[in-house]
Design a protein around this motif. Structure first.
Motif, PDB file in Angstrom:
ATOM      1  N   ASN A   1      10.732  38.982 -31.690  1.00  0.00           N
ATOM      2  CA  ASN A   1      11.812  38.097 -31.206  1.00  0.00           C
ATOM      3  C   ASN A   1      13.158  38.799 -31.116  1.00  0.00           C
ATOM      4  OD1 ASN A   1      10.042  36.052 -30.933  1.00  0.00           O
ATOM      5  ND2 ASN A   1      10.479  35.152 -32.942  1.00  0.00           N
ATOM      6  N   ASP A   2      13.280  39.906 -31.906  1.00  0.00           N
ATOM      7  CA  ASP A   2      14.548  40.635 -31.869  1.00  0.00           C
ATOM      8  C   ASP A   2      14.769  41.318 -30.523  1.00  0.00           C
ATOM      9  OD1 ASP A   2      14.943  39.871 -34.436  1.00  0.00           O
ATOM     10  OD2 ASP A   2      14.326  41.781 -35.338  1.00  0.00           O
ATOM     11  N   LEU A   3      13.680  41.584 -29.814  1.00  0.00           N
ATOM     12  CA  LEU A   3      13.811  42.237 -28.488  1.00  0.00           C
ATOM     13  C   LEU A   3      14.081  41.166 -27.447  1.00  0.00           C
ATOM     14  CD1 LEU A   3      10.684  44.511 -28.759  1.00  0.00           C
ATOM     15  CD2 LEU A   3      13.031  45.306 -28.771  1.00  0.00           C
ATOM     16  N   LYS A   4      15.294  40.859 -27.284  1.00  0.00           N
ATOM     17  CA  LYS A   4      15.614  39.718 -26.418  1.00  0.00           C
ATOM     18  C   LYS A   4      15.604  40.118 -24.953  1.00  0.00           C
ATOM     19  CE  LYS A   4      18.559  37.853 -29.989  1.00  0.00           C
ATOM     20  NZ  LYS A   4      19.884  38.023 -30.486  1.00  0.00           N
ATOM     21  N   GLY A   5      14.435  40.243 -24.381  1.00  0.00           N
ATOM     22  CA  GLY A   5      14.417  40.566 -22.956  1.00  0.00           C
ATOM     23  C   GLY A   5      13.038  41.017 -22.524  1.00  0.00           C
ATOM     24  N   LYS A   6      12.706  40.630 -21.298  1.00  0.00           N
ATOM     25  CA  LYS A   6      11.353  40.914 -20.820  1.00  0.00           C
ATOM     26  C   LYS A   6      11.133  42.396 -20.619  1.00  0.00           C
ATOM     27  CE  LYS A   6      10.214  36.421 -19.116  1.00  0.00           C
ATOM     28  NZ  LYS A   6      10.396  35.487 -18.013  1.00  0.00           N
ATOM     29  N   SER A   7      12.230  43.091 -20.247  1.00  0.00           N
ATOM     30  CA  SER A   7      12.117  44.521 -20.022  1.00  0.00           C
ATOM     31  C   SER A   7      11.514  45.178 -21.248  1.00  0.00           C
ATOM     32  CB  SER A   7      13.504  45.094 -19.735  1.00  0.00           C
ATOM     33  OG  SER A   7      13.502  46.457 -19.961  1.00  0.00           O
ATOM     34  N   ASN A   8      11.992  44.767 -22.395  1.00  0.00           N
ATOM     35  CA  ASN A   8      11.488  45.360 -23.629  1.00  0.00           C
ATOM     36  C   ASN A   8      10.067  44.897 -23.931  1.00  0.00           C
ATOM     37  OD1 ASN A   8      13.712  46.943 -24.224  1.00  0.00           O
ATOM     38  ND2 ASN A   8      14.839  45.113 -24.887  1.00  0.00           N
ATOM     39  N   ASP A   9       9.798  43.675 -23.501  1.00  0.00           N
ATOM     40  CA  ASP A   9       8.424  43.195 -23.689  1.00  0.00           C
ATOM     41  C   ASP A   9       7.442  44.075 -22.930  1.00  0.00           C
ATOM     42  OD1 ASP A   9       9.158  41.257 -25.362  1.00  0.00           O
ATOM     43  OD2 ASP A   9       9.201  39.641 -23.859  1.00  0.00           O
ATOM     44  N   ILE A  10       7.832  44.504 -21.746  1.00  0.00           N
ATOM     45  CA  ILE A  10       6.971  45.402 -20.961  1.00  0.00           C
ATOM     46  C   ILE A  10       6.680  46.630 -21.802  1.00  0.00           C
ATOM     47  CG2 ILE A  10       6.742  46.772 -18.840  1.00  0.00           C
ATOM     48  CD1 ILE A  10       9.017  44.985 -17.656  1.00  0.00           C
ATOM     49  N   ALA A  11       7.745  47.227 -22.319  1.00  0.00           N
ATOM     50  CA  ALA A  11       7.592  48.453 -23.096  1.00  0.00           C
ATOM     51  C   ALA A  11       6.709  48.226 -24.304  1.00  0.00           C
ATOM     52  CB  ALA A  11       8.963  48.949 -23.533  1.00  0.00           C
ATOM     53  N   LEU A  12       6.989  47.115 -25.032  1.00  0.00           N
ATOM     54  CA  LEU A  12       6.212  46.847 -26.242  1.00  0.00           C
ATOM     55  C   LEU A  12       4.734  46.708 -25.910  1.00  0.00           C
ATOM     56  CD1 LEU A  12       6.217  46.251 -29.264  1.00  0.00           C
ATOM     57  CD2 LEU A  12       6.644  43.846 -28.717  1.00  0.00           C
ATOM     58  N   ASN A  13       4.464  46.011 -24.822  1.00  0.00           N
ATOM     59  CA  ASN A  13       3.064  45.795 -24.462  1.00  0.00           C
ATOM     60  C   ASN A  13       2.378  47.092 -24.084  1.00  0.00           C
ATOM     61  OD1 ASN A  13       2.323  43.001 -24.798  1.00  0.00           O
ATOM     62  ND2 ASN A  13       4.014  42.582 -23.386  1.00  0.00           N
TER      63      ASN A  13
ATOM     64  N   TYR B   1      -3.236  44.701 -23.214  1.00  0.00           N
ATOM     65  CA  TYR B   1      -1.807  44.976 -23.384  1.00  0.00           C
ATOM     66  C   TYR B   1      -1.181  45.572 -22.129  1.00  0.00           C
ATOM     67  CZ  TYR B   1      -1.421  43.831 -28.365  1.00  0.00           C
ATOM     68  OH  TYR B   1      -1.363  43.172 -29.548  1.00  0.00           O
ATOM     69  N   PHE B   2      -1.893  46.570 -21.526  1.00  0.00           N
ATOM     70  CA  PHE B   2      -1.361  47.200 -20.302  1.00  0.00           C
ATOM     71  C   PHE B   2      -1.171  46.159 -19.205  1.00  0.00           C
ATOM     72  CE2 PHE B   2      -3.039  51.448 -21.848  1.00  0.00           C
ATOM     73  CZ  PHE B   2      -1.787  52.023 -21.931  1.00  0.00           C
ATOM     74  N   SER B   3      -2.221  45.290 -19.052  1.00  0.00           N
ATOM     75  CA  SER B   3      -2.160  44.279 -17.975  1.00  0.00           C
ATOM     76  C   SER B   3      -0.978  43.353 -18.199  1.00  0.00           C
ATOM     77  CB  SER B   3      -3.448  43.441 -17.960  1.00  0.00           C
ATOM     78  OG  SER B   3      -4.551  44.297 -17.898  1.00  0.00           O
ATOM     79  N   LYS B   4      -0.770  42.975 -19.491  1.00  0.00           N
ATOM     80  CA  LYS B   4       0.339  42.073 -19.823  1.00  0.00           C
ATOM     81  C   LYS B   4       1.688  42.713 -19.454  1.00  0.00           C
ATOM     82  CE  LYS B   4       1.496  39.088 -23.734  1.00  0.00           C
ATOM     83  NZ  LYS B   4       1.365  39.021 -25.188  1.00  0.00           N
ATOM     84  N   ALA B   5       1.777  44.000 -19.779  1.00  0.00           N
ATOM     85  CA  ALA B   5       3.030  44.732 -19.497  1.00  0.00           C
ATOM     86  C   ALA B   5       3.299  44.733 -17.999  1.00  0.00           C
ATOM     87  CB  ALA B   5       2.915  46.174 -20.013  1.00  0.00           C
TER      88      ALA B   5
ATOM     89  N   SER C   1       2.059  42.731 -15.626  1.00  0.00           N
ATOM     90  CA  SER C   1       2.358  41.419 -15.030  1.00  0.00           C
ATOM     91  C   SER C   1       3.773  40.961 -15.378  1.00  0.00           C
ATOM     92  CB  SER C   1       1.322  40.371 -15.458  1.00  0.00           C
ATOM     93  OG  SER C   1       1.448  40.140 -16.846  1.00  0.00           O
ATOM     94  N   TYR C   2       4.242  41.293 -16.614  1.00  0.00           N
ATOM     95  CA  TYR C   2       5.643  40.971 -16.962  1.00  0.00           C
ATOM     96  C   TYR C   2       6.591  41.689 -16.026  1.00  0.00           C
ATOM     97  CZ  TYR C   2       5.357  38.495 -21.449  1.00  0.00           C
ATOM     98  OH  TYR C   2       5.170  37.583 -22.415  1.00  0.00           O
ATOM     99  N   GLY C   3       6.323  42.942 -15.889  1.00  0.00           N
ATOM    100  CA  GLY C   3       7.203  43.809 -15.081  1.00  0.00           C
ATOM    101  C   GLY C   3       7.281  43.333 -13.645  1.00  0.00           C
TER     102      GLY C   3
ATOM    103  N   LEU D   1       8.417  49.234 -15.805  1.00  0.00           N
ATOM    104  CA  LEU D   1       7.197  48.957 -15.034  1.00  0.00           C
ATOM    105  C   LEU D   1       6.594  50.270 -14.541  1.00  0.00           C
ATOM    106  CD1 LEU D   1       5.394  46.729 -13.798  1.00  0.00           C
ATOM    107  CD2 LEU D   1       6.885  46.739 -11.790  1.00  0.00           C
ATOM    108  N   LEU D   2       7.438  51.166 -14.139  1.00  0.00           N
ATOM    109  CA  LEU D   2       7.014  52.492 -13.671  1.00  0.00           C
ATOM    110  C   LEU D   2       6.157  53.182 -14.722  1.00  0.00           C
ATOM    111  CD1 LEU D   2       7.852  54.814 -11.479  1.00  0.00           C
ATOM    112  CD2 LEU D   2       9.344  55.572 -13.308  1.00  0.00           C
ATOM    113  N   TYR D   3       6.667  53.155 -15.978  1.00  0.00           N
ATOM    114  CA  TYR D   3       5.907  53.809 -17.057  1.00  0.00           C
ATOM    115  C   TYR D   3       4.642  53.030 -17.402  1.00  0.00           C
ATOM    116  CZ  TYR D   3      10.100  56.544 -17.364  1.00  0.00           C
ATOM    117  OH  TYR D   3      11.119  57.348 -17.045  1.00  0.00           O
ATOM    118  N   ALA D   4       4.743  51.698 -17.282  1.00  0.00           N
ATOM    119  CA  ALA D   4       3.556  50.871 -17.545  1.00  0.00           C
ATOM    120  C   ALA D   4       2.431  51.268 -16.580  1.00  0.00           C
ATOM    121  CB  ALA D   4       3.915  49.406 -17.385  1.00  0.00           C
TER     122      ALA D   4
END
Ligand code: ADP
Length: 732
Positions: free
Chosen positions: A185-197, A216-220, A222-224, A233-236
């Motif tokens: 929850n501390d990562l307030k932003g989808k961009s970071n969610d991509i990375a985390l996933n 996890y990759f797919s989740k990243a 689709s978020y991106g 997203l590029l790195y995902a």
């Protein structure tokens, strides 16, 4: 060119910095700068580097104008990120450090944390300085605690995970991954969610848990795709493609690689990069301009301080000059003083020498005067005795008076001289105060009769019978004061009052008061009369004094440690008072009395030898001696004395000191060498103190000062003869 980690950098601006900007003070300029900064952030997020650099460049200039360190730092950071993304690593590094220095100044912790973290990214991912990169991240974590700066901590943790995973160190990265998974929850932003996933995907891929990894990759991705994000997203796509390739899904791997390439091509679009690089170039120009301005400002302030320091230097030089001048003056002064002191010393020596000469001169003259005066007084007396008919002669009495006056003047001068030369030492004699004052009263009876005065004496009965002290000097003081009182009083009364003032141990303090009801002394004259040779209202016909009496009194009292006070009014009379301490010690008194007692009852006839060169003195002394029925022989000099002593015996020898050929001392020595023990008394006009030592060492028995009181002479003669005889009788 590598694009790792860009996403986080952009995130920093969108999610962390921009909200903080809103919190800044609400001046219009601030708001404009904040808006521009936000726009620069947005352009960066869209990988529109050209615009981002343009906006951040303007914002930076404004931030400088309004001197807002936080905004300066943020804009430098945006610029650094732009260069970072564009692969201009040195420039990125330069601007990050600029951002960091202003962040330090503004002391906004979150800002320092993120810039440090960005520097970590630069080191780790671009420069491949893995250890340095990790060190930056860890330093960033040190700034703030987890609760207050949870978001910054989470992002830095994300960076660390990616770093470790990037170099295949999954073990080291795992604890950090676990931390972010727990605090998502501390990562307030989808961009970071991509990375985390996709990071989770990478982890499970490494663990060969393919299903989990795929999820996890797919989740990243689709978020991106849903938020149209590019960098992460590029790195995902890239990591997913690697994973698919690993598990043999080559077609899917290829597709993902294509997506990766599409985004990368878009990001590295030549035209776009060119424009960005121009924008970057302009920005660099701005930076140089700023540097120049800064240098100029510094130069200006340096010039100002130089001006100030020039003034200081001038002041310093001026002060130094003054100091040097003062020192020189001081040295000159010291030298002058030294010289002056030397001169003074010399002058002092000369003065001392002169004073010594003066003393010697006075002493010699006085002695020389006393001897003939002694003769004059003696002969006048003889004339008056032998020719009684002359007693009424005015001339003779004038002669007698003048001779006596001269003698007293000479004696006074000699005395004052002696006191001034500190040659007078008080003696310890035993005495009875009543006897002494009665003696003074009697000896002044002639004077009291002359002016028809009475003298009354009052002595405190509390005063002991015998006291010890210098009775001769006391007598001298009293004589002077009483005789003055008698002289300046007519048909009046002179009182001598002695009271016991206080007792301190053996010391008895006596109060003396000499009071008359005579002419008195005017207030104006009262200060002067104690000076030498001062006489007030002197009338020749009724008074002849020397003007030295009171100065002698004052000086003598000084020897006793006392002072004189005077109370007088014209026509009302005068009173002088002083206090003198005397010792009272019966035992000591007895000893003194024992020592001086002489037998005056003897009626023996003694044979006396007079050794004297002066014919008048021979005559006078012989007359006095013979008057007492003593047999007397006179010789002219020392040789005569030695000769006669070979043939005759004498009971006593009176020896003059000043004689031609052989003086009295020498003659005495020779007499003693012959073994003659006859008492020898020096007869001299010298002061007793001056010759005592020499007289004793030459073998003399006593000294009598000329002119002498006949009674005193006979007392001494009988005492010495008696003593000499008792000595010989003891021996026999
Ligand atoms: P001298 O008596 O020899 O003149 P002193 O020093 O003893 O000198 O006295 C100085 C002067 O002080 C005197 O000339 C006199 O004018 C004044 N003086 C001293 N004693 C008395 C006194 N008892 N009454 C009035 N005048 C005095």
């Amino acid at each position: 060119m590598s694009y790792y980690r860009f996403y986080f950098l952009v995130f920093v601006f969108l999610n962390l910095f921009c909200p903080e900007l809103v919190a800044q003070t609400g001046s219009v300029s601030n708001e404009i700068v904040k808006d521009l900064t936000k726009e620069a952030c947005d352009f960066l997020d869209d990988t529109n580097y050209e615009k981002s650099l343009e906006k951040s460049g303007i914002a930076l200039q404004h931030a400088f104008n309004i001197k807002n360190d936080t905004l300066i730092s943020r804009n430098y950071n945006i610029i650094a990120i732009n260069f970072h993304e564009l692969g201009e690593l040195d420039k990125a590094d330069f601007f990050y450090h600029k951002a960091l220095s202003y962040a330090k100044r503004s002391n906004i912790v979150s800002l320092r944390m993120m810039i440090t973290s960005n520097l970590g990214n630069l080191c780790f991912f671009e420069r491949k300085l893995y250890r340095d990169g990790i060190a930056y991240y860890k330093e960033s974590l040190k700034f703030g605690d987890n609760s207050k700066y949870a978001e910054e901590v989470a992002i830095t943790n994300l960076n660390i995970v990616w770093s470790y995973f990037k170099i295949g160190n999954f073990k080291e990265g795992l604890p950090y991954l676990k931390y972010i998974n727990k605090n998502q929850n501390d990562l307030k932003g989808k961009s970071n969610d991509i990375a985390l996933n996709f990071l989770n995907g990478m982890y499970w891929s490494n663990e060969n848990k393919n299903d989990k990894a795929d999820k996890y990759f797919s989740k990243a991705i689709s978020y991106g795709e849903s938020i149209d994000e590019k960098t992460d997203l590029l790195y995902a796509y890239l990591e997913y493609s690697k994973f698919l390739n690993k598990i043999g899904k080559f077609e899917d791997a290829y597709k993902n690689m294509l997506s990766y390439n599409t985004i990368r091509d878009e990001m590295t679009n030549k035209e776009k990069l060119k424009r960005a690089s121009i924008a970057g170039f302009n920005l660099e120009l701005d930076e140089y301009k700023r540097q120049i301005d800064k240098i100029e400002n510094e130069k200006d302030s340096q010039y100002q301080s130089l001006k100030k320091s020039r003034i200081i230097v001038i002041l310093f030089v001026l002060i130094s000059f003054i100091l040097v001048f003062l020192i020189i003056t001081l040295i000159k002064n010291i030298k002058f003083k030294k010289k002056h002191n030397l001169e003074l010393l010399r002058a002092k020596e000369i003065a001392e020498e002169a004073s010594m000469l003066k003393t010697q001169f006075i002493s010699t003259i006085s002695h020389e005067l006393r001897t003939p005066l002694y003769g004059v007084v003696g002969i006048t007396n003889m004339l008056l005795e032998e020719h009684k008919e002359l007693s009424r002669s005015q001339h003779l009495s004038s002669l007698k008076f003048s001779a006596r006056y001269l003698l007293s003047l000479v004696n006074d001068i000699l005395q004052i001289n002696k006191i001034e030369e500190n040659k007078v030492v008080l003696e310890n004699l035993t005495f009875n105060i009543s006897d002494e004052i009665t003696m003074i009263k009697n000896s002044l009876s002639f004077l009291s009769q002359k002016n028809n005065n009475t003298i009354s004496v009052s002595i405190d009965p509390e005063i002991p019978e015998y006291l010890i002290g210098d009775k001769l000097r006391l007598a001298q003081i009293l004589m002077n004061l009483v005789s003055n009182a008698l002289k300046f009083t007519k048909d009046g009364e002179v009182e001598i009052i002695v009271k016991l003032n206080k007792i301190e141990g053996k010391m008895y303090y006596l109060d003396f008061l000499i009071k008359d009801n005579g002419v008195g002394i005017a207030i104006v004259d009262q200060g002067k009369i104690f000076e030498k040779f001062v006489q007030v209202g002197r009338k020749d016909e009724d008074y002849q004094g020397t003007g030295l009496g009171l100065s002698i009194v004052k000086r003598l009292l000084g020897l006793f440690g006392s002072t004189i006070s005077l109370k007088s009014n014209i026509g009302e009379g005068t009173s002088f008072s002083f206090v003198i301490p005397f010792e009272h010690d019966p035992q000591k008194t007895k000893k003194i009395i024992d020592e001086i007692e002489v037998d005056l009852t003897s009626s023996d006839v003694y044979k006396i030898l007079i050794v004297e060169d002066n014919l008048i003195n021979q005559l006078v002394t012989k007359k006095i001696i013979e008057k007492n029925n003593y047999i007397c022989k006179v010789v002219d000099d020392g040789f005569g004395a030695l000769e006669i002593l070979d043939k005759e015996d004498f009971d006593l020898i009176l020896m003059d000191i000043n004689m031609p050929l052989m003086n009295g001392f020498e003659t005495t020595k020779r007499i003693r060498l012959k073994g003659i023990k006859t008492p020898i008394v020096a007869l001299t006009a010298f002061d007793k103190d001056e010759i005592t030592d020499e007289a004793i060492s030459s073998g003399m028995s006593d000294i009598i000062i000329k002119p002498f009181e006949p009674v005193k002479l006979f007392k001494i003669i009988s005492y010495l003869i008696h003593e000499a005889k008792s000595e010989t009788s003891i021996k026999n």
